[in-house]
Design an enzyme around this catalytic site. Structure first.
Site, short mmCIF file in Angstrom:
data_model
loop_
_atom_site.label_atom_id
_atom_site.label_comp_id
_atom_site.label_asym_id
_atom_site.label_seq_id
_atom_site.Cartn_x
_atom_site.Cartn_y
_atom_site.Cartn_z
N CYS A 103 22.90 7.17 8.53
CA CYS A 103 21.69 7.11 7.71
C CYS A 103 20.52 7.76 8.44
CB CYS A 103 21.33 5.66 7.41
SG CYS A 103 22.64 4.77 6.60
N ARG A 146 22.93 14.75 9.42
CA ARG A 146 23.53 13.53 9.95
C ARG A 146 24.66 13.02 9.06
NH1 ARG A 146 19.56 10.78 13.34
NH2 ARG A 146 20.31 8.74 12.68
N TRP A 204 24.40 6.77 4.49
CA TRP A 204 25.83 6.98 4.76
C TRP A 204 26.45 5.60 4.59
CZ3 TRP A 204 29.48 5.39 8.49
CH2 TRP A 204 30.63 6.18 8.57
N ASN A 229 18.98 1.95 9.16
CA ASN A 229 20.14 2.66 9.72
C ASN A 229 20.84 1.68 10.64
OD1 ASN A 229 21.96 4.39 10.96
ND2 ASN A 229 20.42 5.30 12.31
N GLY A 230 22.14 1.46 10.43
CA GLY A 230 22.87 0.53 11.30
C GLY A 230 23.59 -0.51 10.47
N GLU A 237 41.68 19.40 19.79
CA GLU A 237 40.37 19.79 19.26
C GLU A 237 40.53 20.70 18.04
OE1 GLU A 237 37.46 18.96 19.27
OE2 GLU A 237 36.14 20.66 18.96
N LYS A 252 39.07 19.84 14.36
CA LYS A 252 38.14 20.73 13.65
C LYS A 252 38.69 21.05 12.26
CE LYS A 252 35.09 20.59 15.47
NZ LYS A 252 34.89 19.97 16.75
N GLU A 311 38.42 18.05 9.94
CA GLU A 311 37.03 17.70 9.61
C GLU A 311 36.45 18.55 8.49
OE1 GLU A 311 35.11 17.98 13.62
OE2 GLU A 311 34.17 16.14 12.94
N HIS A 313 60.67 15.77 20.66
CA HIS A 313 60.84 14.31 20.70
C HIS A 313 60.42 13.66 19.39
CE1 HIS A 313 61.92 14.43 24.89
NE2 HIS A 313 60.88 15.23 25.12
N LYS A 348 26.95 13.03 11.61
CA LYS A 348 26.80 13.78 12.86
C LYS A 348 26.77 12.86 14.06
CE LYS A 348 26.05 17.29 15.56
NZ LYS A 348 27.28 17.99 15.96
#
Ligand code: M6R
Length: 607
Positions: free
Chosen positions: A2, A27, A74, A98-99, A479, A483, A486, A502, A602
Site C-alpha cells: 500500500c 509499489r 494492495w 499500510n501494513g 533468478e 523473473k 513474475e 533426479h 515492490k
C-alpha cells in the site's frame, strides 16, 4: 504494498494526491482512493483497479478541499473491492494504512460489544471505528488517534484526517516507513520521498513508534515513549526521486539498460581512485577473524546471496549459510561466536528481512546491510550499511539492484579472500581489472537483445519453462525463472543442472523450453551432457553461453544466445542480463503489465 499520501496545502488537494499516488504505483496496488476536507466536511472517492479509474470518477464526482489523504491498496484483508478500499471512514475520522493490524479481530469484538459494527473485511476499518469511538467519548482528534494507536499490534504506517480539522493530519509509524515533507506553508506525508518529490525535497523520516501531528505551520513528533523529539530534515537528491522512464517503454527496460552505468557507480564507490584496491569503511569487520557468514534476504536479493556463497566459499574459503528471511526468522538458528550476518535488500524495508536482522541483533558479532535505499530501516538498524548505488528502482521486477548487489558482494568476497590469504595479489589485480571492464562488457552484451526477442517469441507460447545452471550459475537459473514467472506469468522452475536426472527430467517433452545458463568454464562439459539428456527427449534447449561454449555445444542446440567471454568469477553478473531480457521480451510478447505485474508489490512490508 500500500502507498500513503497526505497534503495540507494552499491549493486543491485532489490533483496533488492523485499525482502523488501515481508516483507510488510502482509499489503495486489493486484499488485506490482519496479523502478531502471541504468546508470542514470529510468526503471520499474510491475505485477498484488502476488509478485512472479513480481519476475518471473524480471527473464526474469531484472532491474539493485543500487538505486530504490518499491511498493505493494492495489487498491483504478482504478482496480488492470499492468497499474495502481506503480511506476508511467512521463518522468524523478517515484513515489510510499500510501494513497489518494483527489484533483487529480482538478490537472488532470489543467494538461490537459496545454496539459498533463493521462494514468492510479490512483490518483498517477497525482503526477508524476505534478512533471514532474515542471521539464519541469526548476525546480530541489527537487524543483519539493516540489512544487508538496505543491499542494496535502489528506493523503499520497510518495517516488520519478528521471532520472539521482542515489543518491537521496525524501520522504514525510502526514497522512501515513514513516520510513527512516540508513545503512553503504546506506540509505533506508520503510512504516514501518519491511520492513527494514534485512538492518538496525536504523530508523528515519518522522512526519506529513515532507519532507526528502535522499542521501547515510544521510538524510535532513524539517518540514511542511519548517524548517530544526532533527528527532531522534531510535534503533529498532530486535524482534519487526521479521516476521517469527516460524514453524507454517501461521502467524495467530503463533499469536493465542502466546497469553498465550503475555497476560503474558501485565499482567507483568501493574501489580506490586508481581502481587497484577495494576500499571498505573502517567499521567493516576484519574478514581474517570472521569464522562464518550468514546471508539473509528474500526473492531476488536471496539469489544474490546464494551467488555470493559460491564467491565467499570458493575464493575466500569462508563458510557461508544463506537463508530466506521468512524461514530464518522463525527457524531461530543458533548464531555461533565469530558470525557476521549480512542482510541484502533493495528497498531496505522488507518485513521478513528486517525481522531476521532484529533476531541477529544481539547474537551476531556484527550486522551488515547491503541495501539500495540508504535511509531505509534495514540500513539504519545495521552496524554498517553498504549502499549498492543502483539509484531508484521502480520496476517491480528487480534488475539493476540485483546486479549491483552482486557487484558489491563480489567486492566483499574479494576483500575477504585477500584478508584471509586465499588469493594472490596478481589474481586479485586480474579480477579487479576484469571488474573495471564489466560495464563495457555489459554494454557490448546488450547486443543480444535481438536474439533474445526470438527466444521470447517462442517462449511466450509455452505453459512452463525450465532454467538450468551449475555452480554459481545455478542461482542465476533461479533468478531467470523468478523473473519469467513474475512478469510473464509463465510457470518456470530452476534446477542445478546435475539435479535434472533426479526427477525434473520427467517433465521434458517437445513442449518444454529449457534455458541453460552456462559459460564455457570448468563445468561446461558436464552441462553439455545434461543438455544432451534433454535433447534426446525432445526438449527445446536455449543455450546462453559465450562463443566458445556455443561452438563446443555442437549441433542440435535449439537456440543460442552468445555473450562476451568473461572471467568465470564475474559470469553471474553478466548472465543476469539475458535472464532479465528473456523475461522482459516474453512479457512484451504476451502483453502483460511489465512494471506492475499482477498481485506483486515492490517492497513487501507485511509478513
Ligand atoms: O526490497 P528487497 O530486495 O528486500 O525485496 C526482496 C524481494 O521482495 C524482491 O527481490 C522480489 O522478489 C522482486 N520482485 C524480484 O524481482
Amino acid at each position: 504494498m500500500c502507498g500513503i499520501v497526505g497534503v495540507l496545502g494552499n491549493h486543491e488537494a485532489a490533483p496533488v494526491l492523485v499525482e502523488a499516488l501515481k508516483r507510488l504505483e510502482y509499489r503495486g496496488y489493486d484499488s485506490a482512493g482519496i479523502a478531502t476536507i471541504n468546508d470542514g466536511v470529510l468526503d471520499r472517492r474510491r475505485a477498484v483497479g488502476k488509478l485512472v479509474n479513480l481519476s475518471d470518477m473524480l471527473v464526474h464526482h469531484p472532491l474539493a478541499g485543500k487538505a486530504g489523504i490518499g491511498h493505493t491498496r494492495w489487498a491483504t484483508h478482504g478482496a480488492p473491492t470499492e468497499q474495502n478500499a481506503h480511506p476508511h471512514k467512521a463518522g468524523p475520522v478517515a484513515v489510510v494504512h499500510n501494513g497489518i493490524i494483527e489484533n483487529f479481530r480482538e478490537l472488532r469484538a470489543e467494538l461490537a460489544a459496545a454496539g459498533i459494527g463493521h462494514e468492510t473485511d479490512t483490518d483498517t476499518e477497525t482503526v477508524a471505528l476505534l478512533a471514532q469511538h474515542h471521539m464519541q467519548q469526548g476525546m480530541t482528534p489527537e487524543a483519539a488517534a493516540r489512544a487508538t494507536i496505543a491499542r494496535l499490534r502489528g506493523a503499520y504506517a497510518l495517516l488520519f484526517l478528521f471532520d472539521g480539522e482542515g489543518d491537521l493530519m496525524i501520522a504514525a509509524r510502526a514497522g512501515s516507513p513514513l516520510a513527512i515533507g516540508h513545503g512553503e506553508g504546506e506540509m505533506y506525508v508520503g510512504s516514501d520521498a518519491i511520492a513527494l518529490a514534485p512538492m518538496t525535497d525536504r523530508i523528515t523520516y519518522l522512526e519506529e513508534g513515532d507519532i507526528a501531528v502535522v499542521a501547515r505551520a510544521g510538524v510535532t513528533i513524539t517518540d514511542a515513549d511519548g517524548r517530544l523529539v526532533n527528527r532531522p530534515v534531510t535534503q533529498i537528491a532530486i535524482d534519487s526521486a526521479r521516476v521517469d522512464k527516460g524514453g524507454h517503454r517501461h521502467f524495467m527496460a530503463k533499469e536493465i539498460a542502466e546497469q553498465p552505468m550503475v555497476i560503474g557507480n558501485a565499482l567507483r564507490h568501493y574501489l580506490s581512485d586508481d581502481g587497484n584496491e577495494i576500499v571498505l569503511p573502517e567499521a567493516m569487520p576484519d574478514f581474517a577473524r570472521v569464522e562464518r557468514l550468514v546471508l539473509v534476504a528474500c526473492g531476488t536479493a536471496y539469489y544474490a546471496c546464494l551467488t555470493a556463497k559460491y564467491w565467499f566459499e570458493q575464493l575466500a574459503r569462508l563458510p557461508v549459510e544463506v537463508d530466506i528471511a521468512s524461514e530464518f526468522r522463525y527457524r531461530e538458528p543458533p548464531i555461533s561466536p565469530g558470525t557476521v550476518a549480512i542482510f541484502v535488500s533493495q528497498s531496505g524495508e522488507t518485513a521478513d528481512t528486517l525481522a531476521a536482522l532484529r533476531y541477529c541483533r544481539d547474537r551476531a558479532d556484527s550486522i551488515l546491510a547491503v541495501v539500495n535505499v540508504e535511509t531505509s530501516s534495514i540500513a539504519r538498524e545495521s552496524d554498517l550499511a553498504l549502499p549498492i548505488q543502483a539509484g531508484t528502482e521502480i520496476g517491480v521486477a528487480s534488475t539493476k539492484a540485483f546486479t549491483c548487489q552482486l557487484t558489491v558482494l563480489l567486492m566483499l568476497a574479494l576483500k575477504a579472500a585477500r584478508a584471509r590469504g586465499e588469493m594472490s595479489a596478481e589474481r586479485l589485480s586480474d579480477l579487479l581489472s576484469a571488474l573495471r571492464g564489466l560495464p563495457a562488457t555489459l554494454n557490448t552484451a546488450m547486443e543480444i537483445d535481438g536474439a533474445i526477442r526470438d527466444v521470447a517469441r517462442d517462449l511466450s507460447g509455452a505453459q512452463s519453462a525450465l532454467f538450468l545452471g551449475r555452480g554459481a550459475m545455478y542461482p542465476l537459473a533461479l533468478e531467470g525463472a523468478l523473473k519469467l514467472k513474475e512478469i510473464s506469468y509463465i510457470h518456470a522452475e530452476a534446477y542445478a543442472s546435475g539435479e535434472l536426472k533426479h526427477g525434473p527430467i520427467a517433465l521434458i517433452d517437445e513442449t518444454m523450453p529449457v534455458i541453460v545458463m552456462a559459460p564455457c568454464d570448468a563445468l561446461f562439459e558436464k552441462t553439455v551432457s545434461n543438455m544432451q539428456e534433454v535433447m534426446a527427449r525432445g526438449g527445446r534447449i536455449v543455450l546462453v553461453s559465450d562463443a566458445a561454449g556455443v561452438a563446443a555445444a555442437g549441433a542440435g542446440t535449439f537456440q543460442a544466445v552468445t555473450l562476451p567471454a568473461v572471467d568465470p568469477v564475474l559470469a553471474p553478473i553478466l548472465y543476469a542480463l539475458p535472464a532479465q531480457l528473456i523475461a522482459y521480451h516474453t512479457a512484451i510478447a504476451k502483453g502483460t503489465d511489465v512494471d506492475q505485474p499482477r498481485n506483486l508489490a515492490k517492497s513487501v512490508t507485511v509478513e
